[in-house]
Write an enzyme that holds these catalytic residues in place. Structure first.
Site, PDB file in Angstrom:
ATOM      1  N   VAL A 244      16.010  32.834  44.960  1.00 33.76           N
ATOM      2  CA  VAL A 244      15.562  32.372  46.273  1.00 33.76           C
ATOM      3  C   VAL A 244      16.283  33.100  47.409  1.00 33.76           C
ATOM      4  O   VAL A 244      16.092  32.761  48.577  1.00 33.76           O
ATOM      5  CB  VAL A 244      15.757  30.842  46.432  1.00 33.76           C
ATOM      6  N   GLU A 245      17.076  34.106  47.060  1.00 39.80           N
ATOM      7  CA  GLU A 245      17.729  34.903  48.096  1.00 39.80           C
ATOM      8  C   GLU A 245      17.214  36.343  48.044  1.00 39.80           C
ATOM      9  O   GLU A 245      16.183  36.635  48.611  1.00 39.80           O
ATOM     10  CB  GLU A 245      19.251  34.807  47.953  1.00 39.80           C
ATOM     11  N   MET A 246      17.884  37.234  47.337  1.00 37.54           N
ATOM     12  CA  MET A 246      17.462  38.630  47.339  1.00 37.54           C
ATOM     13  C   MET A 246      16.733  39.040  46.061  1.00 37.54           C
ATOM     14  O   MET A 246      16.021  40.042  46.042  1.00 37.54           O
ATOM     15  CB  MET A 246      18.665  39.524  47.611  1.00 37.54           C
TER      16      MET A 246
END
Length: 325
Positions: A134-136
């Site tokens: 859910v980030e990078m």
């Protein structure tokens, strides 16, 4: 000291009695004349400038995310004290997290990294967002492929590390950049060094900070970041399974809503507040912390004085950022 509006529990059980005894013995407020619990940030620290400059480029490069839309700086804004002005961050492919991104400024002084302390240092911390879906949402191979296909990165990594880009060296460079993100010379640090005086209101706020018990958890060089404490020690704070607290590490129920104490440096710049990003203003954050963790309400004059003190903790932007803007 004014009479305190202490909240009363509907039911006092054994655990609450234990908590009150623990507070009285180990978390007692400091007397106003006690030695300063806060230490100034050094005006500078040693770091490898070439590595840090490469790390700065990597920190700001959205190419390190799977859809090329977000970079480290997307969630740690230089315009918001190294934090995210949104309650939760938005990552690759528009996915959202479950926690407010803490400031990256002065993180070098934290004893552990992340809200739940799962990373021991800045290099280990840098791994997390790069791989988090859910980030990078990248992996080691994708990162090395991206860097290796860039003539600029190949040349720069060879100049800094003597070899072509590697995943480990990329993490090392990002960590060195984050190490350089210190914010020295805030008004309160200069007061501690006897260079300036605080106003009467700021002094009153600092006295309250010590006597009410705030300095019990927020102390040291980073005014936090050096211990784990429970959010909702006296009156429970809402808990969700998705919150990344110490419970996610230890799986012990007593660690629910236990987090690394956040730094108070640059606090006026890093709204919204708390791990869930639910509190939009510093004044409201003070009221909620007093209720949940100290067990009483602050009056308007106390909130005003404490806010004035906390605003003296805003330091100079990191040199490595100022020099390139």
């Amino acid at each position: 000291m004014p009479q305190r509006n202490i909240k009363k529990c509907d039911k006092i059980d054994t655990m609450k009695i234990f908590i009150y005894i623990f507070i009285a013995v180990f978390l007692a407020p400091l007397p106003a004349e006690a030695a300063d619990p806060i230490k100034p940030i050094p005006l500078s620290i040693k770091y490898d400038r070439k590595k840090a400059e490469l790390g700065k480029i990597l920190f700001m490069d959205p190419g390190l995310s799977s859809d090329k839309s977000v970079a480290c700086v997307s969630c740690h804004s230089f315009d918001h004290g190294g934090a995210d002005p949104r309650p939760v961050s938005v990552g690759a492919h528009g996915k959202t997290g479950h926690v407010n991104a803490p400031t990256v400024y002065n993180s070098y002084f934290n004893f552990r990294q992340f809200w739940n302390g799962r990373a021991k240092d800045l290099k280990e911390q840098a791994r997390g967002p790069l791989h988090n879906p859910v980030e990078m949402a990248m992996d080691k191979a994708e990162i090395e492929r991206y860097l290796g296909e860039s003539g600029f990165y190949v040349e720069t990594f060879r100049n800094v590390y003597g070899v072509a880009p590697t995943y480990e060296n990329a993490l090392d460079a990002i960590a060195e950049f984050e190490k350089a993100l210190i914010t020295p010379d805030c008004k309160f640090d200069r007061f501690l060094r006897k260079e300036v005086q605080l106003t009467a209101l700021e002094k009153r706020g600092y006295r309250l900070f010590k006597t009410l018990g705030c300095a019990t958890c927020h102390n040291g060089i980073n005014i936090g970041g050096n211990s784990f404490q429970k959010m909702g020690l006296i009156f429970p704070y809402p808990w969700k399974e998705s919150f990344p607290d110490r419970y996610h590490i230890t799986h012990s129920p007593v660690d629910k809503n236990v987090y690394k104490v956040p730094t108070l440096r640059n606090i006026e710049l890093t709204a919204p507040y708390f791990h869930d990003g639910s509190v939009p203003t510093l004044e409201l954050a003070l009221r909620k912390m007093a209720y949940h963790n100290l067990g009483f309400d602050l009056n308007a004059e106390e909130v005003e004085a404490l806010t004035a003190f906390l605003k003296t903790l805003t330091g100079e932007p990191p040199t490595i950022i100022r020099e390139s803007r």
